[in-house]
Scaffold this motif. Structure first.
Motif, PDB file in Angstrom:
ATOM      1  N   ALA A 187      -0.094   0.735  14.476  1.00  0.00           N
ATOM      2  CA  ALA A 187       0.983   1.605  13.986  1.00  0.00           C
ATOM      3  C   ALA A 187       1.104   1.522  12.465  1.00  0.00           C
ATOM      4  O   ALA A 187       1.309   2.543  11.790  1.00  0.00           O
ATOM      5  CB  ALA A 187       2.301   1.225  14.652  1.00  0.00           C
ATOM      6  N   ALA A 188       0.982   0.309  11.921  1.00  0.00           N
ATOM      7  CA  ALA A 188       1.058   0.140  10.465  1.00  0.00           C
ATOM      8  C   ALA A 188      -0.093   0.865   9.771  1.00  0.00           C
ATOM      9  O   ALA A 188       0.104   1.500   8.718  1.00  0.00           O
ATOM     10  CB  ALA A 188       1.042  -1.347  10.117  1.00  0.00           C
ATOM     11  N   LEU A 189      -1.284   0.799  10.356  1.00  0.00           N
ATOM     12  CA  LEU A 189      -2.429   1.489   9.759  1.00  0.00           C
ATOM     13  C   LEU A 189      -2.243   3.003   9.772  1.00  0.00           C
ATOM     14  O   LEU A 189      -2.623   3.693   8.819  1.00  0.00           O
ATOM     15  CB  LEU A 189      -3.714   1.098  10.494  1.00  0.00           C
ATOM     16  N   LEU A 190      -1.677   3.525  10.857  1.00  0.00           N
ATOM     17  CA  LEU A 190      -1.426   4.965  10.929  1.00  0.00           C
ATOM     18  C   LEU A 190      -0.502   5.425   9.804  1.00  0.00           C
ATOM     19  O   LEU A 190      -0.619   6.544   9.303  1.00  0.00           O
ATOM     20  CB  LEU A 190      -0.820   5.325  12.287  1.00  0.00           C
ATOM     21  N   VAL A 191       0.427   4.559   9.410  1.00  0.00           N
ATOM     22  CA  VAL A 191       1.353   4.902   8.337  1.00  0.00           C
ATOM     23  C   VAL A 191       0.729   4.668   6.970  1.00  0.00           C
ATOM     24  O   VAL A 191       0.876   5.488   6.045  1.00  0.00           O
ATOM     25  CB  VAL A 191       2.656   4.086   8.473  1.00  0.00           C
ATOM     26  N   LEU A 192       0.003   3.559   6.819  1.00  0.00           N
ATOM     27  CA  LEU A 192      -0.480   3.151   5.505  1.00  0.00           C
ATOM     28  C   LEU A 192      -1.727   3.909   5.046  1.00  0.00           C
ATOM     29  O   LEU A 192      -1.883   4.167   3.849  1.00  0.00           O
ATOM     30  CB  LEU A 192      -0.764   1.644   5.502  1.00  0.00           C
TER      31      LEU A 192
END
Length: 276
Positions: free
Chosen positions: A19-24
């Motif tokens: 999820a963090a990668l999808l945002v970052l």
């Protein structure tokens, strides 16, 4: 079969990382694009030599008004946030502590919720007509008032939760000691709801900072805000992708700084009252 705790924790952490990668990843791509040349970006080259040309053009070019637009966004976001906090805190305390009929409180909060669901662009044309009639067209005052109206329902609902959790016994004890309502609010209520105030302030500022449609309708060149300024890099015959990316990267900074500084207040404020 029950899953072992370690396996469950591993899966949870893997989902959080994903999820963090999808945002970052999109954010990193935009920031990186600000350091590329137009040819390097459009050719799709993976490796590139970083340049500062785009940031120089955005910030210091004689044809760029981005610093003025940045100042406009800071002024609009700060003033509208302060007005929202003041009005929402007083309204929340009044609705929860004064002897209003319950039906009135429910109708008032329900209308605030319904109004918050209105698309901002549905109101922008009417606001433009009103501001032009009263002589506030193409002014920051018009944008401040519009953003205050847009964000006040959200601030009211948030502050209502925080004010409701203030122990009534503390207020009654202050009343017995002779505290007036302004003293009660300043000395008793505000210190207790400080995390809620910080969380509401940050969310309100970010919503104001990111508004595009209303600001586009109510402003012109010298009063435009950052989102409007970024959109202007898409010109009739050319789209300045790298300069647009550089401006977008710079636009992230205020919200990022606020979130880093107020992270603990946001968590404390948004979870206040969830666990007794």
């Amino acid at each position: 079969m029950t899953m072992p705790p370690k396996a469950r924790a591993l899966i949870v952490h893997a989902l959080l990382v994903a999820a963090a990668l999808l945002v970052l990843i999109p954010v990193v791509w935009v920031v990186a694009a600000g350091f590329r040349t137009q040819i390097s970006l459009l050719s799709g080259a993976f490796w590139f030599t970083p340049v500062l040309k785009n940031f120089n053009e955005v910030l210091f070019s004689k044809t760029s008004d981005f610093l003025v637009n940045y100042r406009n966004s800071l002024v609009v976001g700060t003033l509208s946030t302060l007005i929202c906090l003041l009005a929402a805190t007083l309204a929340a305390w009044s609705l929860n502590r004064m002897s209003w009929p319950r039906w009135f409180v429910h109708v008032f909060l329900g209308w605030a919720l319904v109004f918050h669901m209105f698309p901002p662009l549905a109101l922008a044309s009417a606001w433009f007509t009103i501001m032009r009639t009263v002589g506030l067209d193409n002014t920051l005052t018009a944008v401040v008032l519009a953003h205050t109206v847009l964000n006040l329902p959200m601030a009211l609902w948030l502050m209502g939760v925080f004010v409701r959790d203030v122990p009534v016994e503390l207020e009654e004890a202050a009343r017995l000691d002779g505290a007036t309502t302004p003293v009660l609010l300043w000395r008793i209520v505000l210190p207790i709801i400080a995390p809620g105030l910080a969380a509401t302030a940050i969310l309100t500022f970010v919503f104001s900072w990111n508004d595009f449609g209303v600001a586009l309708t109510l402003t012109m060149k010298q009063t435009a805000t950052v989102p409007v300024a970024i959109a202007k890099f898409a010109q009739d015959y050319e789209i300045l992708y790298t300069q647009m990316a550089a401006a977008a990267a710079l636009s992230i900074l205020p919200a990022l700084v606020l979130l880093i500084i107020g992270q603990r207040y946001i968590v404390a404020g948004l979870t206040q009252g969830a666990v007794k």
